[in-house]
Scaffold this motif. Sequence first.
Motif, PDB file in Angstrom:
ATOM      1  N   UNK A  77       0.814  -1.202   0.000  1.00 28.25           N
ATOM      2  CA  UNK A  77       0.000   0.000   0.000  1.00 28.25           C
ATOM      3  C   UNK A  77       0.849   1.254   0.000  1.00 28.25           C
ATOM      4  N   UNK A  78       0.222   2.408  -0.186  1.00 31.72           N
ATOM      5  CA  UNK A  78       0.977   3.661  -0.286  1.00 31.72           C
ATOM      6  C   UNK A  78       1.580   4.082   1.038  1.00 31.72           C
ATOM      7  N   UNK A  79       2.583   4.945   0.930  1.00 33.29           N
ATOM      8  CA  UNK A  79       3.127   5.563   2.127  1.00 33.29           C
ATOM      9  C   UNK A  79       2.046   6.381   2.812  1.00 33.29           C
ATOM     10  N   UNK A  80       1.971   6.337   4.142  1.00 34.83           N
ATOM     11  CA  UNK A  80       1.056   7.249   4.835  1.00 34.83           C
ATOM     12  C   UNK A  80       1.406   8.694   4.513  1.00 34.83           C
ATOM     13  N   UNK A  81       0.437   9.565   4.602  1.00 37.45           N
ATOM     14  CA  UNK A  81       0.661  10.979   4.296  1.00 37.45           C
ATOM     15  C   UNK A  81       1.771  11.540   5.180  1.00 37.45           C
ATOM     16  N   UNK A  82       2.692  12.244   4.525  1.00 36.27           N
ATOM     17  CA  UNK A  82       3.825  12.884   5.222  1.00 36.27           C
ATOM     18  C   UNK A  82       4.682  11.878   5.985  1.00 36.27           C
ATOM     19  N   UNK A  83       4.775  10.641   5.483  1.00 39.73           N
ATOM     20  CA  UNK A  83       5.575   9.622   6.158  1.00 39.73           C
ATOM     21  C   UNK A  83       7.057   9.959   6.075  1.00 39.73           C
ATOM     22  N   UNK A  84       7.792   9.538   7.085  1.00 36.48           N
ATOM     23  CA  UNK A  84       9.240   9.697   7.117  1.00 36.48           C
ATOM     24  C   UNK A  84       9.867   8.321   7.345  1.00 36.48           C
ATOM     25  N   UNK A  85      11.202   8.270   7.370  1.00 32.64           N
ATOM     26  CA  UNK A  85      11.862   6.998   7.655  1.00 32.64           C
ATOM     27  C   UNK A  85      11.494   6.475   9.039  1.00 32.64           C
ATOM     28  N   UNK A  86      11.235   7.386   9.981  1.00 32.61           N
ATOM     29  CA  UNK A  86      10.823   6.948  11.309  1.00 32.61           C
ATOM     30  C   UNK A  86       9.546   6.114  11.232  1.00 32.61           C
ATOM     31  N   UNK A  87       8.633   6.512  10.361  1.00 34.62           N
ATOM     32  CA  UNK A  87       7.406   5.732  10.195  1.00 34.62           C
ATOM     33  C   UNK A  87       7.713   4.346   9.653  1.00 34.62           C
ATOM     34  N   UNK A  88       8.711   4.243   8.770  1.00 35.27           N
ATOM     35  CA  UNK A  88       9.083   2.930   8.256  1.00 35.27           C
ATOM     36  C   UNK A  88       9.725   2.065   9.332  1.00 35.27           C
ATOM     37  N   UNK A  89      10.452   2.697  10.246  1.00 37.92           N
ATOM     38  CA  UNK A  89      11.032   1.935  11.352  1.00 37.92           C
ATOM     39  C   UNK A  89       9.917   1.288  12.171  1.00 37.92           C
ATOM     40  N   UNK A  90       8.887   2.043  12.487  1.00 36.78           N
ATOM     41  CA  UNK A  90       7.757   1.487  13.239  1.00 36.78           C
ATOM     42  C   UNK A  90       7.022   0.442  12.406  1.00 36.78           C
ATOM     43  N   UNK A  91       6.893   0.703  11.121  1.00 37.71           N
ATOM     44  CA  UNK A  91       6.246  -0.260  10.224  1.00 37.71           C
ATOM     45  C   UNK A  91       6.977  -1.599  10.265  1.00 37.71           C
TER      46      UNK A  91
END
Length: 279
Positions: A77-91
């Motif tokens: 699925x798409x990146x969440x709005x305004x996602x950063x690398x920190x969001x990918x770490x949690x993902x």
Amino acid sequence: MSPATRPALATPAQGYTEPRFVDVAGTPTAYRRSGSGVPVVYLHGHWATRRWLPFHEELARSVDLIAPEHPGFGESGPLPKAATRDDLVLHYRDFLDAVVGAPAHLVGYGLGAWIAADVATWFPERVASLTVIAPFGLRVPDQPIADIFLMNPADLMAAYYHGDPAPYADLVPGVGSPDQGGPEEFAQRYGELGSAAALIWNMRYDLKLERRLARLELPALVVTAGEDKIVPAGHGERWAELLSAKQVTIPDAGHAVVVEQPAAVADAIVELASEVASR
């Protein structure tokens, strides 16, 4: 958005396999899995998604290989709005918990190496070892990583490969010629470059990563390519120094080392995993 309702994607001419999906905090995440043994999670770079390549096959001969696709890449699925690398770490923390459950040997290539390093520094208890391949993420004075966003598409093949790139023409984000998959593949690859830009456009390196890597007490390996035109040699040396890691340089390969020398890269990863398992 469920996999069934996502827009249809172009199917690559070579290496395509149907993915599995897992919901990670509302993001359908595509991944491919094969093999048996210790779990190895491979985080891809900014290109060559939607495929099970010879590199994956080589690794899966010896380990339980799990290869997810980042949000905004491939069939995830798409990146969440305004996602950063920190969001990918949690993902990926949640992905590891949902799909693996035990500490995994974490491997990343290019942009994926940067993400893998972030995951390892924040959640070391979920990581058995860290391997970075042609890694992005550090600033090395006088040796900047090539700006992939400014490169002419027609020049990308020569920049990524050391040998004859013709067999891999549809892998690299190049022009939309028929041998590179046509306009559908062109659109897919450049959409993924847009996802990569959302993650690293403003920060092409992370100055905080240096001190975090130096504090990371995990078995680690740095794999570099002898003829890399994207990531200069000093980057691998600096990663190895900070991680107190072994560095393996693969000759006769450019930045696309996992494509040009899949067996050699896989062997180095398996060797580290075997060493850790024997301790």
